[in-house]
Every structure is written in C-alpha cells, then in structure tokens.
Scaffold this motif. Structure first.
Motif, mmCIF file in Angstrom:
data_model
loop_
_atom_site.group_PDB
_atom_site.id
_atom_site.type_symbol
_atom_site.label_atom_id
_atom_site.label_comp_id
_atom_site.label_asym_id
_atom_site.label_seq_id
_atom_site.Cartn_x
_atom_site.Cartn_y
_atom_site.Cartn_z
ATOM 1 N N ALA A 29 15.659 6.851 -7.572
ATOM 2 C CA ALA A 29 15.290 8.975 -6.830
ATOM 3 C C ALA A 29 15.916 8.803 -5.920
ATOM 4 O O ALA A 29 16.472 10.113 -5.744
ATOM 5 C CB ALA A 29 14.274 8.758 -6.806
ATOM 6 N N PHE A 30 16.095 8.182 -4.990
ATOM 7 C CA PHE A 30 16.856 8.072 -3.654
ATOM 8 C C PHE A 30 18.210 7.931 -3.755
ATOM 9 O O PHE A 30 18.835 8.272 -2.654
ATOM 10 C CB PHE A 30 16.238 7.533 -2.596
ATOM 11 C CG PHE A 30 14.846 8.170 -1.531
ATOM 12 C CD1 PHE A 30 15.414 9.800 -1.215
ATOM 13 C CD2 PHE A 30 13.616 7.707 -1.869
ATOM 14 C CE1 PHE A 30 13.915 10.427 -0.670
ATOM 15 C CE2 PHE A 30 12.605 8.332 -0.887
ATOM 16 C CZ PHE A 30 13.043 9.394 -0.008
ATOM 17 N N ALA A 167 7.546 21.797 -2.736
ATOM 18 C CA ALA A 167 7.951 22.335 -4.212
ATOM 19 C C ALA A 167 7.219 22.635 -4.266
ATOM 20 O O ALA A 167 6.386 23.393 -4.350
ATOM 21 C CB ALA A 167 8.522 20.466 -4.781
ATOM 22 N N ALA A 168 8.054 24.350 -4.976
ATOM 23 C CA ALA A 168 7.345 25.266 -5.309
ATOM 24 C C ALA A 168 6.674 25.334 -6.356
ATOM 25 O O ALA A 168 5.431 25.440 -6.068
ATOM 26 C CB ALA A 168 8.250 26.751 -5.249
ATOM 27 N N CYS A 169 6.787 24.235 -6.901
ATOM 28 C CA CYS A 169 6.370 23.895 -8.385
ATOM 29 C C CYS A 169 5.425 22.832 -8.419
ATOM 30 O O CYS A 169 5.771 21.319 -8.695
ATOM 31 C CB CYS A 169 6.922 24.112 -9.334
ATOM 32 S SG CYS A 169 5.856 23.772 -10.885
ATOM 33 N N ASP A 170 4.241 21.798 -7.592
ATOM 34 C CA ASP A 170 4.581 20.420 -6.527
ATOM 35 C C ASP A 170 2.467 20.447 -7.737
ATOM 36 O O ASP A 170 2.012 20.769 -7.077
ATOM 37 C CB ASP A 170 4.335 20.410 -5.873
ATOM 38 C CG ASP A 170 4.496 19.146 -5.447
ATOM 39 O OD1 ASP A 170 3.515 18.290 -5.928
ATOM 40 O OD2 ASP A 170 5.217 18.570 -4.330
ATOM 41 N N SER A 195 11.423 16.177 -9.047
ATOM 42 C CA SER A 195 12.683 16.627 -8.539
ATOM 43 C C SER A 195 12.945 17.087 -7.678
ATOM 44 O O SER A 195 14.482 16.753 -7.107
ATOM 45 C CB SER A 195 12.473 17.998 -9.873
ATOM 46 O OG SER A 195 12.365 19.062 -9.365
ATOM 47 N N VAL A 196 12.526 17.048 -6.497
ATOM 48 C CA VAL A 196 13.114 18.126 -4.774
ATOM 49 C C VAL A 196 13.215 16.872 -4.546
ATOM 50 O O VAL A 196 14.814 17.606 -3.321
ATOM 51 C CB VAL A 196 11.312 18.531 -4.233
ATOM 52 C CG1 VAL A 196 9.977 16.604 -4.188
ATOM 53 C CG2 VAL A 196 11.838 18.730 -3.521
ATOM 54 N N VAL A 197 13.341 15.723 -4.769
ATOM 55 C CA VAL A 197 13.907 14.252 -3.848
ATOM 56 C C VAL A 197 15.507 14.137 -4.262
ATOM 57 O O VAL A 197 16.493 13.963 -3.699
ATOM 58 C CB VAL A 197 13.294 13.051 -3.757
ATOM 59 C CG1 VAL A 197 13.115 12.295 -5.253
ATOM 60 C CG2 VAL A 197 13.674 12.017 -2.261
ATOM 61 N N ASN A 201 19.816 21.124 -3.121
ATOM 62 C CA ASN A 201 18.959 22.448 -2.255
ATOM 63 C C ASN A 201 18.326 21.572 -1.084
ATOM 64 O O ASN A 201 18.498 22.264 0.178
ATOM 65 C CB ASN A 201 18.494 22.997 -3.238
ATOM 66 C CG ASN A 201 17.294 22.848 -4.454
ATOM 67 O OD1 ASN A 201 17.152 21.963 -4.144
ATOM 68 N ND2 ASN A 201 16.565 23.742 -4.276
ATOM 69 N N THR A 202 17.480 20.508 -1.711
ATOM 70 C CA THR A 202 17.080 19.909 -0.519
ATOM 71 C C THR A 202 17.625 19.053 0.198
ATOM 72 O O THR A 202 17.701 18.833 1.414
ATOM 73 C CB THR A 202 15.991 18.659 -1.255
ATOM 74 O OG1 THR A 202 15.100 19.345 -2.228
ATOM 75 C CG2 THR A 202 15.640 17.916 -0.208
ATOM 76 N N HIS A 203 19.223 18.088 -0.355
ATOM 77 C CA HIS A 203 19.979 17.148 1.037
ATOM 78 C C HIS A 203 20.139 18.226 1.402
ATOM 79 O O HIS A 203 20.832 17.830 2.603
ATOM 80 C CB HIS A 203 20.591 17.357 -0.672
ATOM 81 C CG HIS A 203 20.078 16.277 -1.527
ATOM 82 N ND1 HIS A 203 20.832 15.277 -2.609
ATOM 83 C CD2 HIS A 203 18.977 15.589 -1.763
ATOM 84 C CE1 HIS A 203 20.024 14.608 -3.291
ATOM 85 N NE2 HIS A 203 18.943 14.947 -3.033
#
Length: 218
Positions: A29-30, A167-170, A195-197, A201-203
């Motif tokens: 995932a990372f 994350a907005a939807c967590d 998905s956030v990781v 946009n997170t990166h």
C-alpha cells in the motif's frame, strides 16, 4: 529531476524516511509513495511488522531501538498510517534521544472509528490492535509524542515537526481535535481510510511538508 528544497521553514534535514503501515495493511500500500519519494536523495524504507496479532510492546521497542540507535547519525522522517502511527508515537515517546525530525500521520489512530468498534463488539480483546483502538485512553496515548523539557542532566531530543492528514470519509478512525498540540499542521483530503495513503493528493502534501520540490530546468 528532483531535489530537496533548501531552507524549508517547517522540517529540518532528513536522511531517511520510514513508511510505517497500519493494521491489516500490506506493505505494498506504501509502494506508490515510496516510488515517489525515491526521486529525492533520501533513503526510503517500508517498515516491516506483522499485519495483525502483533506483540505491540515488541513492535514499539523494535522501532524505538531503530530511531534511537546512537551508532547511526542519520535523521529520520516517519510517515505512518492508521495503527502504524500509534506504534510510532509510543516509540518516540520512550526514546529521549530519538533522531526523528518529522512525523507525518496519515489517518492516525487517536480515536476509534465505526468499523473497529464493530469488530471489538464481536471479538472482544482477541485482536491486540483492536483492543487498543477501541479503548479511548489507549488509542489517544502519547498524542504529544512525549514532549520533554531539559531536565538539567540530559538534553532530550526535540519534538518532531508534525503533520496530520485526515481522510474525509473514514470509518476506521475518528478525527480528534489536536488544536492543543503545538505546531501540528492538519489537512483533510477527499479519501477513505484505505485509499488515503495511496492518493496523489496525499503524496503532494507529504512532499511539500518535507520540503521536496521539482528541480527547475535551466
């Protein structure tokens, strides 16, 4: 071609970046973030730990030894996700001479979300990580990473610069008010807990926080 920016106002220099996954999260995932950060002249490593049923004390101690190894003069930036952040906070808090200059917490475990709460209702304390996440006091432990003042005998390491990305939807964790923590940068992105990781946009937020930027063409 990329290079780290000089004189970034937030984060002191770092030589190594450790990416620390969460509960039931494969190291893959990372990989998108790892590949992106490898464009810069820093070492990037995905931390190895059990996916679930870990000995939390052993996990904390092993990371504490890594970030407190006096034979290594390198400075660390930690990027954590979910339960990986809980482990990292405990490791930093118990290591007075840690070498962590920056901590990025992605959807960190600070308060329990709907899904872990439901799992805990069914399984009780069977899963060590779920037991911690479902316990309000344990989940929020070491929010400040164990801020220490100079005790007159030992000069303790400074608290790392920090950024939290929610994350907005967590459904995995619940957002916690951290306004009482000094100097913590907080963002919220359109994403889920899983998905956030992996999202660009997170990166981009992480790159900016570390002071990395594209090298301009001449």
């Amino acid at each position: 071609m990329f290079r780290p920016s000089e004189g970034h106002p937030l984060v002191p220099s770092i030589d190594r970046i450790l990416l620390i996954p969460g509960l039931l999260e494969p190291r893959s995932a990372f990989w998108p973030l790892k590949r992106r950060l490898q464009r810069y002249p820093v070492e990037v490593e995905v931390w190895r730990d059990r996916y679930v049923f870990r000995d939390t004390e052993a996990s904390i101690e092993r990371l504490a030894q890594r970030i407190g190894d006096l034979s290594d003069t390198g400075r660390y930036g930690l990027v954590t996700h979910s339960f990986g952040d809980w482990v990292a906070r405990q490791a930093i808090a118990r290591t007075p001479d840690h070498r962590v200059n920056a901590l990025v917490s992605i959807a960190p475990v600070m308060a329990c979300g709907i899904i872990p709460r439901a799992i805990h209702l069914v399984s009780g304390n069977l899963v060590p990580e779920i037991r911690i996440i479902a316990n309000t006091e344990l989940a929020s432990k070491s929010l400040d990473c164990g801020v220490r003042l100079d005790d007159g005998v030992h000069q303790h390491a400074a608290t790392p610069r920090r950024m939290i990305i929610w994350a907005a939807c967590d459904l995995g964790v619940r957002r916690l008010d951290v306004s009482h923590l000094s100097g913590v940068v907080v963002h919220r992105v359109a994403a889920t807990h899983l998905s956030v990781v992996m999202q660009p946009n997170t990166h981009r937020l992480i790159e900016s926080f570390f002071g990395f930027k594209p090298q301009r063409s001449l």
